[in-house]
Design a protein around this motif. Sequence first.
Motif, PDB file in Angstrom:
ATOM      1  N   THR A  42       0.837  -1.185   0.000  1.00 46.03           N
ATOM      2  CA  THR A  42       0.000   0.000   0.000  1.00 46.03           C
ATOM      3  C   THR A  42       0.883   1.249   0.000  1.00 46.03           C
ATOM      4  OG1 THR A  42      -0.113  -0.033   2.408  1.00 46.03           O
ATOM      5  CG2 THR A  42      -1.920  -1.109   1.218  1.00 46.03           C
ATOM      6  N   HIS A  43       0.323   2.338  -0.446  1.00 44.13           N
ATOM      7  CA  HIS A  43       1.026   3.618  -0.474  1.00 44.13           C
ATOM      8  C   HIS A  43       1.431   3.997   0.947  1.00 44.13           C
ATOM      9  CE1 HIS A  43       2.118   7.547  -1.945  1.00 44.13           C
ATOM     10  NE2 HIS A  43       1.379   8.099  -1.005  1.00 44.13           N
ATOM     11  N   GLN A  44       2.695   4.302   1.117  1.00 43.61           N
ATOM     12  CA  GLN A  44       3.278   4.679   2.406  1.00 43.61           C
ATOM     13  C   GLN A  44       2.993   3.641   3.493  1.00 43.61           C
ATOM     14  OE1 GLN A  44       1.828   8.712   3.027  1.00 43.61           O
ATOM     15  NE2 GLN A  44       3.462   9.517   1.730  1.00 43.61           N
ATOM     16  N   LEU A  49      -5.575  -2.991   4.233  1.00 42.73           N
ATOM     17  CA  LEU A  49      -6.106  -4.146   3.502  1.00 42.73           C
ATOM     18  C   LEU A  49      -6.710  -5.266   4.328  1.00 42.73           C
ATOM     19  CD1 LEU A  49      -3.251  -4.505   0.862  1.00 42.73           C
ATOM     20  CD2 LEU A  49      -5.400  -3.225   0.662  1.00 42.73           C
ATOM     21  N   ALA A  50      -6.348  -5.392   5.583  1.00 45.84           N
ATOM     22  CA  ALA A  50      -6.782  -6.546   6.380  1.00 45.84           C
ATOM     23  C   ALA A  50      -8.181  -6.314   6.946  1.00 45.84           C
ATOM     24  CB  ALA A  50      -5.777  -6.836   7.486  1.00 45.84           C
ATOM     25  N   MET A  79      -2.304  -8.804   3.681  1.00 44.60           N
ATOM     26  CA  MET A  79      -1.763  -8.375   4.961  1.00 44.60           C
ATOM     27  C   MET A  79      -2.208  -6.921   5.160  1.00 44.60           C
ATOM     28  SD  MET A  79      -0.352 -11.002   6.219  1.00 44.60           S
ATOM     29  CE  MET A  79       0.575 -10.281   7.577  1.00 44.60           C
ATOM     30  N   PRO A  80      -2.032  -6.352   6.340  1.00 42.92           N
ATOM     31  CA  PRO A  80      -2.508  -4.975   6.535  1.00 42.92           C
ATOM     32  C   PRO A  80      -1.957  -3.977   5.514  1.00 42.92           C
ATOM     33  CG  PRO A  80      -2.053  -5.977   8.650  1.00 42.92           C
ATOM     34  CD  PRO A  80      -1.560  -6.949   7.603  1.00 42.92           C
ATOM     35  N   ASP A  81      -0.679  -4.121   5.126  1.00 43.08           N
ATOM     36  CA  ASP A  81      -0.074  -3.129   4.232  1.00 43.08           C
ATOM     37  C   ASP A  81       0.513  -3.693   2.946  1.00 43.08           C
ATOM     38  OD1 ASP A  81       2.111  -4.447   5.260  1.00 43.08           O
ATOM     39  OD2 ASP A  81       3.116  -2.644   6.008  1.00 43.08           O
ATOM     40  N   PRO A 119      -7.246   8.233  -2.147  1.00 44.61           N
ATOM     41  CA  PRO A 119      -6.147   7.596  -2.879  1.00 44.61           C
ATOM     42  C   PRO A 119      -4.891   8.458  -2.738  1.00 44.61           C
ATOM     43  CG  PRO A 119      -8.125   7.790  -4.242  1.00 44.61           C
ATOM     44  CD  PRO A 119      -8.362   8.601  -2.992  1.00 44.61           C
ATOM     45  N   PRO A 120      -3.721   7.945  -3.021  1.00 44.77           N
ATOM     46  CA  PRO A 120      -3.485   6.606  -3.565  1.00 44.77           C
ATOM     47  C   PRO A 120      -3.586   5.516  -2.493  1.00 44.77           C
ATOM     48  CG  PRO A 120      -1.398   7.736  -3.310  1.00 44.77           C
ATOM     49  CD  PRO A 120      -2.478   8.725  -2.919  1.00 44.77           C
ATOM     50  N   ILE A 121      -3.970   4.356  -2.946  1.00 45.09           N
ATOM     51  CA  ILE A 121      -4.061   3.188  -2.082  1.00 45.09           C
ATOM     52  C   ILE A 121      -2.787   2.351  -2.215  1.00 45.09           C
ATOM     53  CG2 ILE A 121      -5.333   1.040  -1.611  1.00 45.09           C
ATOM     54  CD1 ILE A 121      -6.871   3.673  -0.890  1.00 45.09           C
TER      55      ILE A 121
END
Length: 171
Positions: A42-44, A49-50, A79-81, A119-121
């Motif tokens: 993911t961005h930064q 996502l989790a 995963m979360p990121d 966004p960004p995602i």
Amino acid sequence: MEPACPQAATTKTMHHPTQQYRHLAHVSSFRENPIVFLTTGTHQRKKLLANAQCHEILREIWEKSTVADSWCVGHYILMPDHVHLFARPAIDARPMAKWIKMWKSISSRKIAAALATRPPIWQADYFDRYLRSSENYSQEWHYVEQDAVRAGLVSDPKDWPYRGIIHDLMF
């Protein structure tokens, strides 16, 4: 379990995981139907996502990709990121870079709306690697499915709810 993904053609774009837009030499696959291991974040490294919403959004896009883009997704884990997935292109598949750009674009809009975020995602780049055998696929998946355990999110990888398989990517 879904039927095996249709036979595939070679894709050639490769990206380095840490340097944005660094492209490795274009090389042909060692097989006519490669399975590709993909990772993107993911961005930064935002932990977005989790959750059930993202899981549903991404799974739906990847399920439709079989017909719309001729890409079959096998095992995946959110995963979360970051996300890991295994995919195989069919003979008439859109190029890997365009396919990834497409699902990132669609999912970005849907995830931003679902999570009420901007966004960004996704990171712009991704990491990809061709797998050489069914043993290699099994080993990679076994390692990847342990991500949630290594992160301390679950004690058994099968308890992580944001993972699955869409197609059986048999060698």
